[in-house]
Motif scaffolding. Structure first.
Motif, short mmCIF file in Angstrom:
data_model
loop_
_atom_site.label_atom_id
_atom_site.label_comp_id
_atom_site.label_asym_id
_atom_site.label_seq_id
_atom_site.Cartn_x
_atom_site.Cartn_y
_atom_site.Cartn_z
N GLU A 1 12.52 3.64 0.25
CA GLU A 1 11.09 3.88 0.06
C GLU A 1 10.24 2.69 0.51
O GLU A 1 9.01 2.72 0.39
CB GLU A 1 10.81 4.17 -1.42
N SER A 2 10.89 1.65 1.03
CA SER A 2 10.19 0.46 1.49
C SER A 2 10.05 0.48 3.00
O SER A 2 10.99 0.86 3.73
CB SER A 2 10.95 -0.80 1.06
N THR A 3 8.92 0.05 3.50
CA THR A 3 8.72 -0.03 4.94
C THR A 3 9.48 -1.19 5.57
O THR A 3 9.48 -1.35 6.79
CB THR A 3 7.22 -0.17 5.28
N LEU A 4 10.13 -2.01 4.74
CA LEU A 4 10.94 -3.10 5.28
C LEU A 4 12.11 -2.58 6.11
O LEU A 4 12.61 -3.28 7.00
CB LEU A 4 11.47 -3.99 4.14
N ILE A 5 12.54 -1.34 5.85
CA ILE A 5 13.65 -0.78 6.61
C ILE A 5 13.26 -0.56 8.07
O ILE A 5 14.14 -0.40 8.93
CB ILE A 5 14.15 0.55 6.00
N GLN A 6 11.97 -0.56 8.35
CA GLN A 6 11.50 -0.42 9.73
C GLN A 6 11.37 -1.77 10.43
O GLN A 6 11.15 -1.83 11.63
CB GLN A 6 10.14 0.29 9.73
N ALA B 1 0.85 -1.21 0.00
CA ALA B 1 0.00 0.00 0.00
C ALA B 1 0.87 1.25 0.00
O ALA B 1 1.98 1.24 0.53
CB ALA B 1 -0.92 0.00 1.23
N PHE B 2 0.36 2.30 -0.61
CA PHE B 2 1.03 3.60 -0.53
C PHE B 2 0.78 4.18 0.87
O PHE B 2 -0.37 4.30 1.30
CB PHE B 2 0.49 4.56 -1.58
N GLN C 1 5.53 -5.74 2.89
CA GLN C 1 6.08 -4.47 2.42
C GLN C 1 5.01 -3.48 1.99
O GLN C 1 4.10 -3.81 1.24
CB GLN C 1 7.01 -4.75 1.22
N ASN C 2 5.12 -2.26 2.48
CA ASN C 2 4.36 -1.13 1.97
C ASN C 2 5.34 -0.13 1.34
O ASN C 2 6.56 -0.29 1.44
CB ASN C 2 3.55 -0.47 3.08
N VAL C 3 4.81 0.89 0.68
CA VAL C 3 5.65 1.78 -0.13
C VAL C 3 5.41 3.24 0.25
O VAL C 3 4.26 3.70 0.29
CB VAL C 3 5.34 1.59 -1.63
N THR C 4 6.50 3.93 0.52
CA THR C 4 6.46 5.37 0.76
C THR C 4 7.19 6.05 -0.38
O THR C 4 8.42 6.08 -0.42
CB THR C 4 7.12 5.73 2.10
N ILE C 5 6.43 6.54 -1.35
CA ILE C 5 7.02 7.11 -2.56
C ILE C 5 7.80 8.39 -2.25
O ILE C 5 7.31 9.28 -1.54
CB ILE C 5 5.91 7.42 -3.60
N ASP C 6 9.01 8.46 -2.78
CA ASP C 6 9.76 9.71 -2.77
C ASP C 6 9.20 10.57 -3.90
O ASP C 6 9.52 10.36 -5.07
CB ASP C 6 11.25 9.41 -2.99
#
Length: 572
Positions: A514-519, A417-418, A550-555
């Motif tokens: 940009e991936s929430t996997l880094i959290q 999800a965005f 994984q979710n996505v945080t667009i730059d």
């Protein structure tokens, strides 16, 4: 003794020895010539020639030996299971295998095979007379001679092993291997007529056909059938067009097509149909929107469209939510109420029937015009007509035009999800888009209207992008590819189909930042540092992390040039 004396006087011992060798060679030559010219018959049973052809779309026929008054029923069968080892995921795998299994009469023993696999199989076609070791010879020869078949993108695929009796397993999918005793014919041609395609099998039958939903059996009744042989003549098929995906096919009900002689023990018709029937399954991955289209809807269109509505659908593994979701398409292809056949006690009878669907392309969401009278363009036109979609072409932007192009952002709630939809919307509006945010659901008709009204659609790789089938011509698809190595999935499932649909294609590959996997993982973890390590653990490991967690945080600054490029395409 007299001859020995004469030889001793006339020839030396060395010359006598040479003369003996030449005499032996002459005798062997005479015997070989006799067998070559007269072809003596040395056994009690007829010789069967097994040929496997590898054409793209071949027919399965069975013939009996016309020189014999009847084919003697035997218990011996050919033990042969060809299992294709799948290299990709259970959900995403696809392979290419075409062929036909033909049992010929003895007059065709010397025909040349039509492919390299066929030539290998022909090396073992001398299995004769039901000898005790003939089955072992067949198994060993198949193992030694059959080596490779085509798979998706023409990559080599290995034959893995021989495992069980009486099944011809193509791409991990069971197909009953007809036995010698199955060679019961009408005008020297076996019915039903089955086709083995790369990713689907189907049987087209004509005659007295009776469908028993309680036993999952299609009976083909013939008054000319030898009863003893008919009892051993059957075909098994899973009517779902994703052959080769073992997980999917395991969730598809297996049906038996049985050739029988007429008699009082045969199920009697309770409902007769004057139009042809098509039996297909809504099992497998039918609950996934993408697979519902690529595995069922597109093949169903290709199979049913030639009947122009005059066809009766029979569904197995049917469930009410799926039927309701696609009722518009089902009604557009058939004028008759759908029959959910499983566990029904009534017997439905037809004069002609297709069991299984014709998958018209090895590719996903595609129709190969060389294998079908239709194209993917015809399919999209059919959808526009069925759902009354008004927009046929995306906007063409001209200088000074006040009308703004519409951008649809496909949202997701669970995974991929965005997380910053608001930022994306603000940036897109500043570029000149009118933005719509929507998530597809069970209302296919309603969402088809939304997406058809748009000129550009963007979304993270997932089943929601399947709705590009409703986009107008020359629209633009922006596929956001999640982190972790999903490029091959994205290319196969949506990039290639979009281009075939005359939809312009762009993609945006997110960075790890940009991936929430880094959290969720430390910076030095293999999930972030080297996704190939996870990929080597198999599909389930890849899916559980990169598609489900994984979710996505667009730059938005980095993404901005992609939207600018979409605007440029709309100017063309």
């Amino acid at each position: 003794m007299m001859y020995d004396t004469v030889l001793a006087r006339s020839f030396s011992k060395h010359e006598q020895k040479r003369l003996g060798y030449w005499a032996l060679i002459a005798c062997l030559f005479i015997v070989l010539s006799f067998f070559t010219i007269f072809k003596p018959y040395l056994g009690p049973l007829q010789v069967l020639n097994l040929r496997l052809t590898m054409g793209e779309d071949e027919k399965l026929h069975l013939y009996n030996d016309t020189t014999s008054s009847r084919l003697i029923a035997k218990e011996e069968t050919i033990d042969s299971t060809l299992i294709v080892n799948d290299k990709r995921s259970s959900q995403e795998e696809a392979e290419i295998m075409s062929g036909a299994l033909i049992v010929n009469d003895t007059d065709r023993t010397h025909e040349e095979a039509e492919s390299s696999v066929a030539e290998s199989i022909m090396n073992i076609s001398s299995i004769v007379n039901g000898t005790s070791n003939s089955q072992e010879v067949f198994r060993e020869s198949v193992t030694q001679n059959v080596r490779t078949i085509d798979t998706i993108s023409s990559s080599p695929q290995k034959v893995k092993e021989i495992t069980s009796k009486d099944d011809f397993m193509v791409n991990n999918t069971n197909i009953s291997l007809p036995k010698a005793t199955d060679a019961v014919t009408k005008n020297n041609k076996m019915e039903p007529l089955c086709t083995i395609m790369g990713r689907s099998d189907f049987c087209e039958i004509k005659g007295d056909i009776r469908i028993d939903g309680s036993s999952y059996t299609v009976f083909i009744v013939s008054s000319e059938t030898d009863i003893l042989a008919a009892e051993n003549t059957s075909w098994r098929i899973r009517p779902y067009a994703r052959k080769g995906d073992q997980t999917a096919m395991g969730a598809v009900r297996e049906w038996t097509l049985k050739l029988v002689a007429g008699g009082s023990d045969i199920p009697q018709c309770t409902q007769n149909h004057s139009v042809p029937g098509i039996l297909f399954s809504a099992g497998g991955y039918a609950g996934n929107h993408f697979h519902a289209f690529t595995d069922i809807i597109v093949p169903l269109f290709s199979t049913a469209r030639p009947y122009n509505g005059e066809v009766q659908f029979i569904i197995t593994n049917g469930w009410s939510a799926w039927i309701a979701k696609f009722k518009t398409i089902l009604k557009a292809l058939s004028r008759y109420e759908l029959i959910n056949i499983d566990n029904r006690k009534d017997i439905h009878c037809f004069g002609s029937m297709t069991v299984g669907l014709k998958r018209p392309s090895y590719k996903e969401l595609s129709i190969d015009p060389s294998k079908s009278p239709y194209s993917i363009k015809d399919f999209r036109q059919f959808l526009r007509s069925s759902y009354s979609l008004k927009k046929t072409r995306a906007i063409k932007i001209r200088d000074g035009m006040k009308k703004r192009p519409r951008l649809l952002i496909i949202s997701r709630k669970r995974s991929r999800a965005f997380t910053n939809v608001g930022e994306i919307v603000n940036m897109a509006e500043r570029l000149g888009f009118r933005v719509v945010v929507a998530e597809p659901g069970m209302d296919v008709s309603g969402f088809s209207q939304i997406i058809n009204s748009c000129d550009v659609v963007m979304g993270v790789h997932g089943a929601g992008l399947t709705n590009i089938v409703f986009l107008p011509e020359k629209a633009v698809l922006i596929q956001v590819i999640p982190f972790g190595g999903a490029e091959w999935l994205s290319r196969t499932f949506f990039e290639e189909p979009a281009k075939d649909m005359n939809i312009r294609y762009l993609d945006y590959k997110i960075r790890v930042e940009e991936s929430t996997l880094i959290q969720q993982y430390p910076a030095d973890h293999a999930v972030l540092r080297d996704p190939s390590v996870i990929g080597k653990q198999g599909w389930l490991a890849f899916q559980s992390i990169y598609l489900q967690k994984q979710n996505v945080t667009i730059d938005v600054n980095r993404f901005r040039p992609t939207l600018v490029k979409a605007l440029e395409l709309l100017h063309q």
